[in-house]
Design a protein around this motif. Structure first.
Motif, PDB file in Angstrom:
ATOM      1  N   GLU A   1     -62.340  77.199  30.424  1.00 46.02           N
ATOM      2  CA  GLU A   1     -63.545  77.544  29.678  1.00 46.02           C
ATOM      3  C   GLU A   1     -63.487  77.040  28.248  1.00 46.02           C
ATOM      4  OE1 GLU A   1     -64.625  81.584  29.696  1.00 46.02           O
ATOM      5  OE2 GLU A   1     -65.093  81.653  31.833  1.00 46.02           O
ATOM      6  N   ASP A   2     -62.290  76.786  27.748  1.00 46.27           N
ATOM      7  CA  ASP A   2     -62.125  76.383  26.362  1.00 46.27           C
ATOM      8  C   ASP A   2     -61.197  75.175  26.310  1.00 46.27           C
ATOM      9  OD1 ASP A   2     -62.529  76.514  23.705  1.00 46.27           O
ATOM     10  OD2 ASP A   2     -61.364  78.333  23.348  1.00 46.27           O
TER      11      ASP A   2
ATOM     12  N   PHE B   1     -70.346  80.942  20.077  1.00 47.04           N
ATOM     13  CA  PHE B   1     -70.463  81.306  21.490  1.00 47.04           C
ATOM     14  C   PHE B   1     -71.651  80.613  22.164  1.00 47.04           C
ATOM     15  CE2 PHE B   1     -68.104  85.297  20.146  1.00 47.04           C
ATOM     16  CZ  PHE B   1     -66.918  84.896  20.741  1.00 47.04           C
TER      17      PHE B   1
ATOM     18  N   LYS C   1     -70.407  77.141  22.863  1.00 48.63           N
ATOM     19  CA  LYS C   1     -69.364  77.149  23.897  1.00 48.63           C
ATOM     20  C   LYS C   1     -69.966  77.283  25.291  1.00 48.63           C
ATOM     21  CE  LYS C   1     -65.496  80.016  25.517  1.00 48.63           C
ATOM     22  NZ  LYS C   1     -64.595  81.133  25.206  1.00 48.63           N
ATOM     23  N   TYR C   2     -70.856  78.256  25.484  1.00 46.01           N
ATOM     24  CA  TYR C   2     -71.369  78.506  26.829  1.00 46.01           C
ATOM     25  C   TYR C   2     -72.494  77.555  27.214  1.00 46.01           C
ATOM     26  CZ  TYR C   2     -68.303  82.472  26.994  1.00 46.01           C
ATOM     27  OH  TYR C   2     -67.165  83.247  27.002  1.00 46.01           O
ATOM     28  N   SER C   3     -73.137  76.935  26.253  1.00 44.87           N
ATOM     29  CA  SER C   3     -74.102  75.888  26.619  1.00 44.87           C
ATOM     30  C   SER C   3     -73.372  74.679  27.190  1.00 44.87           C
ATOM     31  CB  SER C   3     -74.934  75.494  25.401  1.00 44.87           C
ATOM     32  OG  SER C   3     -74.135  74.885  24.409  1.00 44.87           O
TER      33      SER C   3
ATOM     34  N   LEU D   1     -70.384  74.904  28.695  1.00 43.07           N
ATOM     35  CA  LEU D   1     -69.763  75.332  29.948  1.00 43.07           C
ATOM     36  C   LEU D   1     -70.768  75.376  31.085  1.00 43.07           C
ATOM     37  CD1 LEU D   1     -67.245  76.471  31.391  1.00 43.07           C
ATOM     38  CD2 LEU D   1     -67.993  78.748  30.674  1.00 43.07           C
ATOM     39  N   TYR D   2     -71.976  75.894  30.821  1.00 42.98           N
ATOM     40  CA  TYR D   2     -72.977  76.073  31.880  1.00 42.98           C
ATOM     41  C   TYR D   2     -74.039  74.969  31.901  1.00 42.98           C
ATOM     42  CZ  TYR D   2     -70.906  80.716  32.171  1.00 42.98           C
ATOM     43  OH  TYR D   2     -70.016  81.759  32.311  1.00 42.98           O
TER      44      TYR D   2
ATOM     45  N   GLU E   1     -69.756  88.339  22.571  1.00 47.54           N
ATOM     46  CA  GLU E   1     -69.582  87.143  23.406  1.00 47.54           C
ATOM     47  C   GLU E   1     -70.349  87.268  24.720  1.00 47.54           C
ATOM     48  OE1 GLU E   1     -66.007  84.393  25.337  1.00 47.54           O
ATOM     49  OE2 GLU E   1     -65.531  86.288  24.344  1.00 47.54           O
ATOM     50  N   ASN E   2     -70.277  88.432  25.350  1.00 46.50           N
ATOM     51  CA  ASN E   2     -70.981  88.633  26.615  1.00 46.50           C
ATOM     52  C   ASN E   2     -72.491  88.562  26.442  1.00 46.50           C
ATOM     53  OD1 ASN E   2     -68.634  88.893  28.099  1.00 46.50           O
ATOM     54  ND2 ASN E   2     -68.543  91.113  27.872  1.00 46.50           N
TER      55      ASN E   2
ATOM     56  N   LYS F   1     -73.363  84.948  26.112  1.00 44.43           N
ATOM     57  CA  LYS F   1     -73.243  84.289  27.418  1.00 44.43           C
ATOM     58  C   LYS F   1     -74.499  84.547  28.253  1.00 44.43           C
ATOM     59  CE  LYS F   1     -69.270  84.710  29.526  1.00 44.43           C
ATOM     60  NZ  LYS F   1     -68.159  85.223  30.384  1.00 44.43           N
TER      61      LYS F   1
END
Length: 508
Positions: free
Chosen positions: A142-143, A335, A338-340, A342-343, A371-372, A375
């Protein structure tokens, strides 16, 4: 589960002999009569831990099969078998990545069988290490760049930053303290990144995630057959983190017996695997983390004082997010990015309304809760849902599971005083015939008001105490009948009695 072996040889008699021998040693064995049959089996989903491969076979010989295995499954552990010493073949097999080269067993003295078993054990150990590396790599997927959330932008973190700068390159134990979700693991990784051990493994173990017996195996490894289910040797986290850094998260949840073994390792820098006899030297920097009051636990006798001072050479307290609100904008940006990635979704831009809500939110779960939320924002791409979630009145959180260190509490209903954990000086009163109950002195209301969450936890403890006490009286202290009556296991009942401070009075 036992280790899976694949035996590959065109000699059916030898294959049968070797399969029978290995099965008597506790292995699961699959036989193949040619290299091509093995390769077809691997393509079909077979996943042996170790492959025993004959060198001389018709059609596709052992070396050619080994080349194909290395292309298909580079991490496979392959032991080459041969009826004779052939230096050129041995060199080529090693060059192609064979784990070992062993003469076929069958001599009257049984030396061949012993050599093969040793080779299999070594191959399984390497396979275990490879699997652990793969697992840790997957956890870091994830990182991939090793990016960490910013934690130095606020004035509340200046003391933490200064301490990290001063102690990162020293090889001393550090105790990280703070609420759940404040980023203790981020600080631990930063300490490792700045240390001379940065090129070696950083391994994290959650001491609260496993029961004591499994945690011991997780930390120190075990030998084959050391307990039910130990089908093969396992390397522990201490051994895997050799010359690196080991983070022991939730150290307060470690059992007293395991605390004693950990203290021995920290003092002597050696340990033995579960079921083992040979001491293993280890060089590991240990970082411990907790959100519990270890001082109270020492007074209660559930945390070793000598271990506490061994771990707490340096102590770093990490403040909660509500005391670091100036960091929230940078954390939100981090965050979302990061999650953009990842997904594979666009990073949404928060409106002014959402930005203000995020800044003023209480964040009881600290950075982990933030963070959640980010996400979900990236996945849902709908700010209205996030706004509704943050604006929703927060119900009182259910009481968390009582920890072994927590002493019972007593509520004063008339004054609604906030309950606090009992101290070592709490008095012992009678909770019924033959029942001793430890009661805490009622606390005064704090300047900040009444803690409803603490009241709920105390009320739950009081209800459990009364129910258990009545059941013990009813069944004349037959604990097994009480456990059946309360629909819990015998072990759970004993733990609950300990948490509630219920003891059998002498002479009852």
């Amino acid at each position: 589960m036992s280790a899976r072996l694949a035996v590959v040889d065109d000699d059916r008699a030898f294959t049968g002999f070797l399969s029978t021998f290995l099965k008597t040693r506790g292995y699961t064995v699959e036989s193949y009569n040619s290299g091509r049959a093995l390769l077809d089996g691997l393509k079909a989903g077979a996943s042996p831990h170790v492959i025993l491969l004959d060198v001389a076979m018709p059609d596709v010989d052992g070396l050619e099969t080994l080349r194909a295995i290395r292309q298909q499954r580079p991490s496979s552990q392959v032991i080459m078998l041969s009826g004779r010493q052939a230096p050129a073949t041995i060199i080529e097999a090693v060059r192609l990545g064979a784990a070992d080269y062993v003469l076929k067993p069958g001599d009257p003295e049984g030396m061949g069988e012993m050599a093969l078993e040793a080779a299999i054990r070594n191959a399984l150990e390497r396979e275990s290490l490879s699997a652990e590396v793969a697992r840790l790599s997957a956890n870091a997927a994830e990182d991939p760049a090793g990016a960490q959330a910013s934690w130095t932008s606020g004035t509340a973190m200046e003391a933490v930053t200064a301490m990290v700068d001063r102690v990162a390159d020293s090889d001393v134990g550090i105790l990280l303290r703070g609420e759940s979700g404040v980023g203790k693991d981020v600080i631990a990784r930063e300490l490792h990144r700045r240390s001379p051990r940065r090129a070696r493994p950083f391994v994290k173990v959650n001491c609260a995630a496993l029961p004591a017996d499994l945690l011991e195996s997780e930390l120190f490894g075990h030998e084959k057959g050391s307990f039910t289910g130990a089908g093969n040797q396992r390397i522990g986290k201490f051994e895997f983190a050799h010359q690196g850094t080991l983070m022991l998260d939730e150290i307060g949840d470690m059992s007293p017996a395991l605390q004693a073994k950990l203290l021995h390792v920290l003092q002597d820098r050696e340990f033995t695997r579960v079921g083992g006899k040979r001491p293993i030297e280890v060089d590991v920097r240990v970082l411990a983390a907790t959100n519990q009051n270890l001082e109270s636990m020492m007074q209660a006798g559930t945390f070793r004082e000598d271990l506490y001072y061994r771990l707490q050479v340096i102590e770093i307290h990490i403040p909660p997010l509500r005391e670091r609100r100036e960091e929230i904008p940078s954390l939100v940006e981090f965050f979302l990015a990061k999650y953009s990635r990842l997904y594979h979704r666009p990073a949404p831009k928060p409106s002014q309304t959402l930005t203000e809500l995020l800044y003023n939110h209480p964040w009881q779960g600290n950075i982990r809760e933030l963070e959640n939320v980010m996400k979900r924002f990236v996945i849902l791409q709908d700010e209205a849902l996030i706004l509704a979630e943050l604006e929703r009145p927060r119900a009182a959180a259910p009481p968390p599971p009582a920890r072994p260190a927590a002493a019972p509490v007593e509520i004063a209903p008339a004054s609604m005083e906030a309950a606090v954990p009992a101290t070592a000086s709490s008095s012992v009163t009678s909770g019924g015939a033959g029942v001793g109950v430890v009661e805490a002195e009622p606390a005064t209301e704090s300047a900040d008001g009444i803690d409803l969450q603490e009241l709920a936890r105390a009320a739950a403890m009081q209800a459990e105490r009364e129910a258990i006490s009545r059941a013990l009286e009813r069944f004349r202290w037959n604990r097994r009948k009480v456990a059946e009556y309360l629909n819990v296991s015998y072990k759970t009942l004993l733990n609950k009695m300990k948490e509630c401070g219920i003891t059998e009075l002498p002479g009852s």
